[in-house]
Write a protein that holds these residues in place. Structure first.
Motif, PDB file in Angstrom:
ATOM      1  N   PHE A 127       0.836  -1.207   0.000  1.00 39.84           N
ATOM      2  CA  PHE A 127       0.000   0.000   0.000  1.00 39.84           C
ATOM      3  C   PHE A 127       0.862   1.244   0.000  1.00 39.84           C
ATOM      4  O   PHE A 127       0.625   2.193  -0.745  1.00 39.84           O
ATOM      5  N   THR A 128       1.903   1.229   0.829  1.00 36.40           N
ATOM      6  CA  THR A 128       2.793   2.393   0.911  1.00 36.40           C
ATOM      7  C   THR A 128       3.491   2.632  -0.422  1.00 36.40           C
ATOM      8  O   THR A 128       3.599   3.767  -0.889  1.00 36.40           O
ATOM      9  N   ALA A 129       3.965   1.559  -1.051  1.00 34.82           N
ATOM     10  CA  ALA A 129       4.660   1.704  -2.332  1.00 34.82           C
ATOM     11  C   ALA A 129       3.738   2.259  -3.402  1.00 34.82           C
ATOM     12  O   ALA A 129       4.120   3.143  -4.181  1.00 34.82           O
ATOM     13  N   LEU A 130       2.511   1.742  -3.459  1.00 33.54           N
ATOM     14  CA  LEU A 130       1.552   2.243  -4.438  1.00 33.54           C
ATOM     15  C   LEU A 130       1.197   3.687  -4.167  1.00 33.54           C
ATOM     16  O   LEU A 130       1.059   4.502  -5.080  1.00 33.54           O
ATOM     17  N   LEU A 131       1.052   4.025  -2.901  1.00 35.58           N
ATOM     18  CA  LEU A 131       0.716   5.390  -2.519  1.00 35.58           C
ATOM     19  C   LEU A 131       1.812   6.351  -2.937  1.00 35.58           C
ATOM     20  O   LEU A 131       1.560   7.403  -3.514  1.00 35.58           O
ATOM     21  N   MET A 132       3.053   5.960  -2.681  1.00 36.95           N
ATOM     22  CA  MET A 132       4.169   6.816  -3.062  1.00 36.95           C
ATOM     23  C   MET A 132       4.207   7.016  -4.568  1.00 36.95           C
ATOM     24  O   MET A 132       4.446   8.118  -5.057  1.00 36.95           O
ATOM     25  N   ALA A 133       3.996   5.942  -5.301  1.00 37.79           N
ATOM     26  CA  ALA A 133       4.061   6.042  -6.760  1.00 37.79           C
ATOM     27  C   ALA A 133       2.948   6.903  -7.311  1.00 37.79           C
ATOM     28  O   ALA A 133       3.116   7.585  -8.318  1.00 37.79           O
ATOM     29  N   ALA A 134       1.808   6.911  -6.629  1.00 39.49           N
ATOM     30  CA  ALA A 134       0.630   7.572  -7.175  1.00 39.49           C
ATOM     31  C   ALA A 134       0.537   9.040  -6.823  1.00 39.49           C
ATOM     32  O   ALA A 134       0.026   9.836  -7.611  1.00 39.49           O
ATOM     33  N   VAL A 135       1.005   9.453  -5.611  1.00 36.37           N
ATOM     34  CA  VAL A 135       0.595  10.770  -5.153  1.00 36.37           C
ATOM     35  C   VAL A 135       1.703  11.772  -4.937  1.00 36.37           C
ATOM     36  O   VAL A 135       1.417  12.945  -4.724  1.00 36.37           O
ATOM     37  N   PHE A 136       2.975  11.378  -4.917  1.00 32.67           N
ATOM     38  CA  PHE A 136       3.937  12.404  -4.556  1.00 32.67           C
ATOM     39  C   PHE A 136       4.441  13.169  -5.756  1.00 32.67           C
ATOM     40  O   PHE A 136       4.492  12.687  -6.861  1.00 32.67           O
ATOM     41  N   SER A 137       4.817  14.421  -5.467  1.00 35.01           N
ATOM     42  CA  SER A 137       5.355  15.299  -6.502  1.00 35.01           C
ATOM     43  C   SER A 137       6.745  15.716  -6.090  1.00 35.01           C
ATOM     44  O   SER A 137       6.964  16.132  -4.963  1.00 35.01           O
ATOM     45  N   LEU A 138       7.715  15.612  -6.970  1.00 34.83           N
ATOM     46  CA  LEU A 138       9.091  15.965  -6.678  1.00 34.83           C
ATOM     47  C   LEU A 138       9.414  17.316  -7.298  1.00 34.83           C
ATOM     48  O   LEU A 138       9.166  17.536  -8.462  1.00 34.83           O
ATOM     49  N   SER A 139       9.988  18.205  -6.484  1.00 33.18           N
ATOM     50  CA  SER A 139      10.277  19.541  -6.986  1.00 33.18           C
ATOM     51  C   SER A 139      11.655  19.981  -6.546  1.00 33.18           C
ATOM     52  O   SER A 139      11.912  20.128  -5.364  1.00 33.18           O
ATOM     53  N   LEU A 140      12.564  20.171  -7.505  1.00 28.74           N
ATOM     54  CA  LEU A 140      13.878  20.712  -7.184  1.00 28.74           C
ATOM     55  C   LEU A 140      13.844  22.231  -7.134  1.00 28.74           C
ATOM     56  O   LEU A 140      14.785  22.868  -6.706  1.00 28.74           O
ATOM     57  N   VAL A 141      12.782  22.828  -7.575  1.00 31.35           N
ATOM     58  CA  VAL A 141      12.607  24.274  -7.492  1.00 31.35           C
ATOM     59  C   VAL A 141      11.299  24.530  -6.745  1.00 31.35           C
ATOM     60  O   VAL A 141      10.251  24.724  -7.350  1.00 31.35           O
TER      61      VAL A 141
ATOM     62  N   LEU B 150      -5.210  12.625  -0.765  1.00 35.03           N
ATOM     63  CA  LEU B 150      -3.872  12.461  -0.208  1.00 35.03           C
ATOM     64  C   LEU B 150      -2.864  13.158  -1.111  1.00 35.03           C
ATOM     65  O   LEU B 150      -2.902  12.993  -2.320  1.00 35.03           O
ATOM     66  N   LEU B 151      -1.945  13.910  -0.526  1.00 34.50           N
ATOM     67  CA  LEU B 151      -0.888  14.501  -1.329  1.00 34.50           C
ATOM     68  C   LEU B 151       0.280  14.878  -0.448  1.00 34.50           C
ATOM     69  O   LEU B 151       0.102  15.278   0.700  1.00 34.50           O
ATOM     70  N   PHE B 152       1.471  14.731  -0.987  1.00 32.92           N
ATOM     71  CA  PHE B 152       2.642  15.345  -0.388  1.00 32.92           C
ATOM     72  C   PHE B 152       3.533  15.804  -1.526  1.00 32.92           C
ATOM     73  O   PHE B 152       3.400  15.349  -2.663  1.00 32.92           O
ATOM     74  N   LYS B 153       4.439  16.709  -1.217  1.00 33.05           N
ATOM     75  CA  LYS B 153       5.330  17.255  -2.232  1.00 33.05           C
ATOM     76  C   LYS B 153       6.742  17.273  -1.679  1.00 33.05           C
ATOM     77  O   LYS B 153       7.001  17.912  -0.659  1.00 33.05           O
ATOM     78  N   LEU B 154       7.631  16.545  -2.320  1.00 28.92           N
ATOM     79  CA  LEU B 154       9.015  16.482  -1.876  1.00 28.92           C
ATOM     80  C   LEU B 154       9.811  17.662  -2.403  1.00 28.92           C
ATOM     81  O   LEU B 154       9.604  18.117  -3.519  1.00 28.92           O
TER      82      LEU B 154
END
Length: 234
Positions: free
Chosen positions: A7-21, A56-60
Motif C-alpha cells: 500500500f505504501t509503495a503504491l501510494l508513493m508512486a501515485a501521489v507524490f510530486s518531486l520539486s527541485l525548485v 492524499l498529497l505530499f510534495k518532496l
C-alpha cells in the motif's frame, strides 16, 4: 511484500510530486555556487485550520538529510516571552510528531539550548529562535541550505515571528499562535517536504498557511506521513 508495504509503495508512486525548485525563495550562496539557500515563508490565512476532506498529497523538495541521518538542533527561547523549558518541550514535541511515524530517528532526542547565534547564517548549526520578521503576515520562516549536486541538506534555521503572541496552551488560544502547531509544520520542511497551497489540502500539516487558534497541524495527516515515509522509509 506485505500488504502494508505494498500500500505504501503504491501510494508513493501515485501521489507524490518531486520539486527541485520549490515554491519558496531560493538563492545561491556566493561563497559556494553548489550551495543553495531556500526560505520557506509561513503566512497567515484566516481560513487555515478548517478540516475539509481532501485527496492524499505530499510534495518532496528533492533534497533531504538522507535516510541514515540524525538531525541535532538547538533552541534559543529568549524573545518568546514564555517559560524557556516549556518552549523547548513544545518544540521537541513537534519534532517527535514526525519521528513517531517512522522507524527512522530523524531528530535527536537531546535538544540543546542556544544563544548568540543568528538566523540566516550558514554555520552548520540547526538553529531555532524567536525574532522580528518585517512582514507582519509572516508567522515563521525556515531557511534551508542544501548542496544542489548531492541533494543533501547542510544546515537549517527556523524563526518564529515575535510580532505574534505565542501560545503553549494544550487546547490552543483563539488570539495567539500555537507554537507546537507551527513548529510541527516547519519541521516538515526540515525533513524535506514542501508546502501545499490548494484549499482541498488544508487538513494536511504541510498546508502552507495558518492562523491564531489553529492546533490541527500538531498531528500529522495521511499525506504528511506518506511524504515522510517516501524519504526515510518505514
Amino acid at each position: 511484500m506485505n500488504k502494508k508495504r505494498l500500500f505504501t509503495a503504491l501510494l508513493m508512486a501515485a501521489v507524490f510530486s518531486l520539486s527541485l525548485v520549490p515554491c519558496a525563495l531560493a538563492k545561491q550562496v556566493p561563497s559556494d555556487p553548489d550551495i543553495v539557500r531556500v526560505d520557506f515563508v509561513h503566512h497567515k490565512n484566516a481560513n487555515a485550520g478548517q478540516k475539509p476532506s481532501g485527496d492524499l498529497l505530499f510534495k518532496l523538495l528533492g533534497y533531504s538529510w538522507g535516510k541514515d541521518a540524525t538531525v541535532t538542533y538547538v533552541i534559543d527561547p529568549s524573545g518568546s516571552n514564555l517559560d524557556s523549558s516549556s518552549v523547548i518541550d513544545k518544540i521537541k514535541t513537534a519534532a517527535e510528531a514526525w519521528d513517531a511515524q517512522s522507524n527512522a530517528q530523524v531528530f535527536n532526542d537531546v535538544v540543546a539550548p542556544a544563544s548568540g547565534l543568528n538566523h540566516g547564517d550558514l554555520d552548520y548549526v540547526n538553529y531555532i529562535n524567536f525574532g522580528t520578521i518585517s512582514d507582519s503576515n509572516t508567522i515563521a520562516v525556515t531557511s534551508i541550505w542544501f548542496n544542489r549536486k548531492t541533494h543533501k541538506i547542510l544546515d537549517t534555521d527556523m524563526q518564529f515571528n515575535t510580532y505574534y503572541t505565542w501560545s503553549l496552551d494544550a487546547t490552543g488560544s483563539t488570539s495567539e499562535m500555537d507554537l507546537q502547531n507551527i513548529a510541527t509544520h516547519e519541521f516538515g520542511h526540515i525533513i524535506g517536504l514542501d508546502d501545499l497551497y490548494r484549499d482541498k489540502y488544508i487538513a494536511q500539516t504541510m498546508y502552507g498557511y495558518s492562523r491564531e487558534g489553529d492546533i490541527e497541524k500538531r498531528r500529522l495527516e495521511s499525506g504528511d506521513i506518506a511524504g515522510l515515509l517516501a524519504i526515510y522509509g518505514m
